[in-house]
Structures are given as structure tokens and as C-alpha cells.
Design an enzyme around this catalytic site. Structure first.
Site, PDB file in Angstrom:
ATOM      1  N   ASP A 150       0.845  -1.190   0.000  1.00 13.93           N
ATOM      2  CA  ASP A 150       0.000   0.000   0.000  1.00 13.93           C
ATOM      3  C   ASP A 150       0.878   1.237   0.000  1.00 13.93           C
ATOM      4  O   ASP A 150       2.052   1.183   0.368  1.00 13.93           O
ATOM      5  CB  ASP A 150      -0.916   0.007   1.217  1.00 13.93           C
ATOM      6  CG  ASP A 150      -2.137   0.909   1.031  1.00 13.93           C
ATOM      7  OD1 ASP A 150      -2.343   1.395  -0.104  1.00 13.93           O
ATOM      8  OD2 ASP A 150      -2.877   1.133   2.001  1.00 13.93           O
ATOM      9  N   GLY A 151       0.296   2.350  -0.425  1.00 17.32           N
ATOM     10  CA  GLY A 151       0.975   3.630  -0.423  1.00 17.32           C
ATOM     11  C   GLY A 151       0.054   4.708   0.101  1.00 17.32           C
ATOM     12  O   GLY A 151      -1.170   4.567   0.068  1.00 17.32           O
ATOM     13  N   GLU A 182       2.182   3.808  -4.118  1.00 19.69           N
ATOM     14  CA  GLU A 182       1.641   2.466  -4.385  1.00 19.69           C
ATOM     15  C   GLU A 182       2.641   1.660  -5.213  1.00 19.69           C
ATOM     16  O   GLU A 182       2.865   0.468  -4.966  1.00 19.69           O
ATOM     17  CB  GLU A 182       0.313   2.572  -5.138  1.00 19.69           C
ATOM     18  CG  GLU A 182      -0.811   3.256  -4.379  1.00 19.69           C
ATOM     19  CD  GLU A 182      -1.530   2.335  -3.410  1.00 19.69           C
ATOM     20  OE1 GLU A 182      -1.099   1.182  -3.235  1.00 19.69           O
ATOM     21  OE2 GLU A 182      -2.532   2.784  -2.822  1.00 19.69           O
ATOM     22  N   ASP A 186      -4.697  -2.433  -3.080  1.00 19.17           N
ATOM     23  CA  ASP A 186      -5.998  -1.799  -3.287  1.00 19.17           C
ATOM     24  C   ASP A 186      -5.944  -0.755  -4.404  1.00 19.17           C
ATOM     25  O   ASP A 186      -6.897  -0.007  -4.610  1.00 19.17           O
ATOM     26  CB  ASP A 186      -6.522  -1.172  -1.991  1.00 19.17           C
ATOM     27  CG  ASP A 186      -5.579  -0.122  -1.412  1.00 19.17           C
ATOM     28  OD1 ASP A 186      -4.691   0.364  -2.141  1.00 19.17           O
ATOM     29  OD2 ASP A 186      -5.731   0.224  -0.229  1.00 19.17           O
ATOM     30  N   HIS A 245      -9.550  -0.363   3.129  1.00 18.29           N
ATOM     31  CA  HIS A 245     -10.336  -0.036   4.323  1.00 18.29           C
ATOM     32  C   HIS A 245     -11.555  -0.945   4.463  1.00 18.29           C
ATOM     33  O   HIS A 245     -12.651  -0.495   4.795  1.00 18.29           O
ATOM     34  CB  HIS A 245     -10.770   1.428   4.280  1.00 18.29           C
ATOM     35  CG  HIS A 245      -9.643   2.376   4.011  1.00 18.29           C
ATOM     36  ND1 HIS A 245      -8.609   2.590   4.906  1.00 18.29           N
ATOM     37  CD2 HIS A 245      -9.359   3.135   2.919  1.00 18.29           C
ATOM     38  CE1 HIS A 245      -7.760   3.461   4.397  1.00 18.29           C
ATOM     39  NE2 HIS A 245      -8.175   3.799   3.197  1.00 18.29           N
ATOM     40  N   ASP A 297      -1.592   0.036   5.235  1.00 20.86           N
ATOM     41  CA  ASP A 297      -2.115   1.408   5.234  1.00 20.86           C
ATOM     42  C   ASP A 297      -1.599   2.166   6.454  1.00 20.86           C
ATOM     43  O   ASP A 297      -1.193   3.329   6.342  1.00 20.86           O
ATOM     44  CB  ASP A 297      -3.643   1.372   5.228  1.00 20.86           C
ATOM     45  CG  ASP A 297      -4.258   2.758   5.262  1.00 20.86           C
ATOM     46  OD1 ASP A 297      -4.179   3.461   4.229  1.00 20.86           O
ATOM     47  OD2 ASP A 297      -4.808   3.149   6.303  1.00 20.86           O
TER      48      ASP A 297
END
Length: 306
Positions: A13-14, A52, A77, A130, A140
């Protein structure tokens, strides 16, 4: 980082504050022996998309450095990342790194690195952000911490201190997870590629490695609760409508490895539901969820608990 076990899956994730602005990236690596490693870093001025991509590059580099030969699933995501690395990059290269409109491709430097490191054995899988998925939530949290200038403690959990089927309990509202002892190690990730962010550092293994829920910002805790409710509502709908789901789908719902589902037996309890093995169709095992409070109280059958 020495790697003795096969990689099973990786979450990436970023995050970015301002977009453009200060950013952070993260990857959580799960191994077949139950161990896990966390890596992450930051950049002073960047975008969310670049972070990301940085996370995915770090994951691919780790796979390459480990000489890992079997298939690995990378969960993200970011639809931008997945579409770019699996679809768009082929056309961009043919057009000399130009878009269909003839404009230069944004983030070409990172796309070139991703394309070079990508391999047919890598499966790119999109997950909802999320949504209470432990690996995604933890990434995250790490990425946002780096973006805010507060680098988190990165963890290395050895197989001896872990449950092979569970993930670390940081932002984990979905399932029961492994406890961490005072012997858990903190790892670092060297900046071996100029595209990778620079703020990853060595932290002594004696540094406390857990973050209590109370230490998280209120908005994060509220978001966790909302994510949990969404997961529980999904489970309730599956149970109410009598849907049968496969082992992998059930594992995704619980956010555990598929082996954690199949190893629990024919019938057991998960949160508010009794989970029962119904039948096998081809190579798939189908499961049924039933609300535990809907079970007839006169039913004396034994239900294994978590």
C-alpha cells in the site's frame, strides 16, 4: 534480509499527504512457515500513485532477492497499479512510453522498474481498501505513518512466535490473530534502488513492537469499526441468504490463509456464525454460515470454537 522460507503472499500500500506531498509506502510479507516481515519507507515530495508503485517495487525486489520460484500473490488496493502492470504497460512500451493520446506516460521511471521486476509467477490481486483486511490495513497504517513523518516500528515475526495461519494484530478487526512477545524482532530494509524511499531505518529488537488501539487517532479507530461492521454485514448476508462459499472466499472474508479454514474441521464457530463444511465440488470445498443465535437451543451438537 536472509529468507529461509517460501513467500506465500504480500500486501502492499501507499499513502500521500496532500497528493502531491509527503508520502509513505509499505509491504507486509507472509511466509509459508508462519513468519512475516514488514518493510516501508517514505518520500518528501511524491504522489499516492508513486507510493503504491514503490511498495510493489519493494515487494518484487524482495521476491527476486529470495530466489523464490513458486507463485506469489501480491495484494493491493490500487487499481491503477494492477491495470498498469498487467495491461497498460504492454501498450505503453509499444508506443514508446506514450499514452493513446500521444502524451508521455506518467511515472515512467517506476513503470519501467515494475515491468523489469514483474514475473509470470506473480499474481496481482485487487483488494478493497479499508475493508477490514488485516494485511491491507496494516500496510495502510505503516504507509500513513511514514507519510506523516512518524516512521512506525517495522516487525519481523519468526515462525516460532507466530500462528502460521494468522496475521499481526495492529489494525486487525476481522479475525483472531497472533500475540507478540518481547522477543519479536524489528527489521530494516536497505535502500537498494534509487526509486525506493529513503527513510527506512534499523530499529533495535528491544524496541517495543506493538501499538495499542488507544494510541491510534480516534478517526482511525472509527474507520476500523466501520470496516469491521462492513465485514460482519457481508457475513450476515451470506448466512441469511444461504449462500455457499469456497474455502478461499471464506478465508478472504475472515482474512486468514486458506489453510486456516480447511484445517479447522467440518464445523466450527467464527464470531457470530457456525461455519459448516457442506460438500466438495471438483477441487473446491463449499462452506455454509449460520447465525449461532439462530441455532435451536435444544440442539446439543458440539460446535468447536476459535
Amino acid at each position: 534480509m536472509p529468507i529461509s522460507a517460501n513467500i506465500q503472499s504480500i500486501y502492499t500500500d501507499g499513502a500521500c499527504t496532500g497528493n502531491p506531498g509527503p508520502g509513505g509506502w509499505a509491504a507486509v510479507v507472509y511466509f509459508t512457515d508462519g513468519s512475516l516481515h514488514e518493510i516501508g519507507g517514505s518520500a518528501a515530495q511524491t504522489t499516492n500513485n508513486r507510493m503504491e508503485m514503490q511498495a510493489a517495487i519493494a515487494a518484487l525486489q524482495l521476491i527476486a532477492e529470495s530466489s523464490h520460484l513458486s507463485a506469489v500473490t501480491i495484494h493491493t488496493d490500487s487499481e491503477y497499479l494492477i491495470n498498469g502492470v498487467t495491461k497498460w504497460v504492454k501498450g505503453w512500451k509499444k508506443k514508446g512510453w506514450k499514452t493513446a493520446q500521444g502524451k508521455p506516460v506518467l511515472n515512467q521511471d517506476l513503470w519501467e522498474t515494475l515491468d523489469r521486476l514483474n514475473h509470470p509467477s506473480i499474481e496481482w490481486r485487487h483488494v478493497r481498501g479499508h475493508a477490514g483486511i488485516i494485511g491491507n490495513e496494516r500496510c495502510d497504517a505503516i504507509a500513513r505513518a511514514f507519510a506523516s513523518g512518524k516512521p512506525p516500528h517495522l516487525q519481523q515475526q519468526s515462525a516460532s512466535n507466530s500462528k502460521a495461519t494468522d496475521a499481526p494484530n495492529f489494525l486487525a478487526p476481522v479475525s483472531e490473530v497472533a500475540d507478540f512477545s518481547s522477543n519479536d524482532l524489528i527489521i530494516d530494509k536497505s535502500n537498494t534502488n534509487s526509486h525506493l524511499a529513503s527513510n527506512t531505518s534499523m530499529i533495535d529488537s528491544s524496541t517495543p513492537s506493538s501499538i495499542s488501539n488507544e494510541e491510534l487517532p480516534r478517526e482511525v479507530r472509527v474507520a476500523q469499526l466501520r470496516n469491521l461492521l462492513e465485514t460482519l454485514r457481508s457475513a450476515d448476508e451470506i448466512a441469511t441468504k444461504g449462500y455457499l462459499i469456497t474455502s478461499s472466499e471464506l478465508a478472504d472474508l475472515m482474512d486468514v490463509h486458506a489453510s486456516a479454514v480447511t484445517s479447522r474441521g467440518e464445523e466450527w464457530r467464527w464470531r457470530n456464525w457456525i461455519v459448516s463444511r457442506v460438500r466438495r465440488e471438483g477441487n473446491q470445498i463449499l462452506w455454509e454460515l449460520e447465525r449461532a443465535d439462530a441455532i435451536n437451543p435444544d440442539d446439543n451438537s458440539d460446535h468447536a470454537t476459535e
